[in-house]
Design an enzyme around this catalytic site. Sequence first.
Site, short mmCIF file in Angstrom:
data_model
loop_
_atom_site.label_atom_id
_atom_site.label_comp_id
_atom_site.label_asym_id
_atom_site.label_seq_id
_atom_site.Cartn_x
_atom_site.Cartn_y
_atom_site.Cartn_z
N ASP A 1 -3.99 2.27 4.75
CA ASP A 1 -5.18 1.79 4.03
C ASP A 1 -5.35 0.28 4.13
O ASP A 1 -6.45 -0.24 3.88
CB ASP A 1 -5.11 2.19 2.55
N GLY B 1 2.78 8.24 1.30
CA GLY B 1 2.27 8.88 2.52
C GLY B 1 2.86 8.20 3.75
O GLY B 1 3.04 7.00 3.76
N ASP C 1 1.48 0.43 -2.44
CA ASP C 1 1.52 -0.14 -3.80
C ASP C 1 2.11 0.82 -4.82
O ASP C 1 2.79 0.39 -5.74
CB ASP C 1 0.13 -0.66 -4.23
N ASP D 1 -4.49 -2.02 2.13
CA ASP D 1 -5.13 -2.47 0.88
C ASP D 1 -4.25 -3.34 -0.01
O ASP D 1 -4.54 -3.49 -1.19
CB ASP D 1 -5.62 -1.24 0.09
N ARG E 1 -8.51 5.47 0.78
CA ARG E 1 -8.54 5.49 -0.69
C ARG E 1 -9.66 4.61 -1.25
O ARG E 1 -10.79 4.85 -0.89
CB ARG E 1 -7.17 5.11 -1.28
N ARG F 1 9.51 12.63 -9.07
CA ARG F 1 9.91 12.07 -10.36
C ARG F 1 9.72 10.56 -10.43
O ARG F 1 9.75 9.98 -11.50
CB ARG F 1 11.39 12.42 -10.62
N THR G 1 1.12 1.11 4.71
CA THR G 1 0.01 2.03 4.41
C THR G 1 -1.08 1.88 5.46
O THR G 1 -1.39 0.76 5.90
CB THR G 1 -0.63 1.81 3.01
O1 F6P Z 1 -2.57 6.04 1.11
C1 F6P Z 1 -2.48 6.62 2.36
C2 F6P Z 1 -3.31 7.84 2.42
O2 F6P Z 1 -3.24 8.30 3.74
C3 F6P Z 1 -4.77 7.68 1.95
O3 F6P Z 1 -5.57 7.05 2.92
C4 F6P Z 1 -5.14 9.10 1.63
O4 F6P Z 1 -6.13 9.19 0.64
C5 F6P Z 1 -3.86 9.67 1.10
O5 F6P Z 1 -2.81 8.88 1.61
C6 F6P Z 1 -3.66 11.11 1.47
O6 F6P Z 1 -2.47 11.55 0.91
P1 F6P Z 1 -1.85 12.99 1.13
O7 F6P Z 1 -0.75 12.83 2.13
O8 F6P Z 1 -1.31 13.35 -0.21
O9 F6P Z 1 -2.92 13.91 1.62
#
Ligand code: F6P
Length: 387
Positions: free
Chosen positions: A168, A40, A144, A170, A212, A105, A166
């Site tokens: 997050d 992301g 991660d 985390d 997350r 992939r 990220t």
């Molecule tokens: O890991 C980053 C994050 O933004 C999380 O906080 C969230 O759950 C996820 O990605 C959302 O991902 P997507 O872009 O697939 O909606």
Amino acid sequence: MLRSQEFSQEPPPAGRIEDSVLMESSHQPRGRIGILTAGGDCAGLNAVIAGIVKYGISVGYECFGFEKGFEGVLSPILMRPLTLDVVRGISHLGGTILHSTNRGRFGAKKGEGESASIPSEVLDEAEHNLKSLGIDALIVIGGDGSLSGALQLAGRGIKIIGVPKTIDNDLAATDQTFGFSTAQAVAVEAIDRVHTTATSHDRVIFVEVMGRHTGWIALKAGLAGGADAILCPEFAFDIEELVRFLRERKRSTTRSAIVVVAEGATIAGEHVLDDITAGMEVHFGGIAERIRREIEVRAPGEFEMRSTILGHMQRGGTPNARDRNLAKAYGVGAIDALLAGEDKVMVSLRDGAILRVPMEKAVSRLKTVDETTLEYQTARKLEVFIH
Ligand code: F6P
């Protein structure tokens, strides 16, 4: 951008440095670096790319960007040269000029602490493509999941350096990932705005934030934004207790309440993860509304409640100063790691300095909120509902 067909017709010979790129550097040619942004997106990706390219070229590296994360490394190859001209004026921009994906992939992450093996034919293809392009080192800017994938490519003759990204925040191996600070600031601003409308209407408003399996955005933005309750995934909460807390608030002079809910928050005794799966990872979203409905069932008509999801707003837009500077430092740190001859390391922030940690260690442990977290302790003493 070079697409596979164009590329396979005339691949640049391994090790050859383009004249134009050499002219940008005052150093001896050192080799060819591939850069990709995976998973992301978040604010600060472009500042990392610019940091890597500017410093990398100045010390003699030739830089190429792969598009859409690891997908760009696989056929059809999506690669383009990254020159000083390309990265000029991008550090303050959100998103990533290299595009990204958290599917595909190279997906290696299934859930908290788990990782899946990438098929050997996919790894073989990536190795073949990188080697035929003359790439000596790959800098992977990811969380991660992406770093777990990158690790599986290690040991195949291409150096791998990770940069922790990220919103997050985390990753246990670093004090802070870039992207987090901006996401937190966006959440604080949103909470501030929700406060005024909640107060006008004497409402309970649930604000769902990302993160997350961790509650860093919820806790830090919630405390800063003056939330009355903060629900983190790390502490399953008792919904009856939350109802009692809201009743007390309703009786007090301030009849409204703001409840900041991390997307991974858990009601005690329940499994509340959304079971929609996106790619290989669990897709979060909707817990705030679920809690709102649950309270309506337990206390019908007692509260006027609304819920809102901040969602991808936390990932988009201009990086703040903290994220820009951290991103630039990480970019420079990634080149320093290569100059030091490192492989399979992630650059990390520790006590204000950029260090390098083994990537294996970096992806093995999530950083979670616990009772010793300063903001948690502060929130408890300020009588915020947080369990
Ligand atoms: O890991 C980053 C994050 O933004 C999380 O906080 C969230 O759950 C996820 O990605 C959302 O991902 P997507 O872009 O697939 O909606």
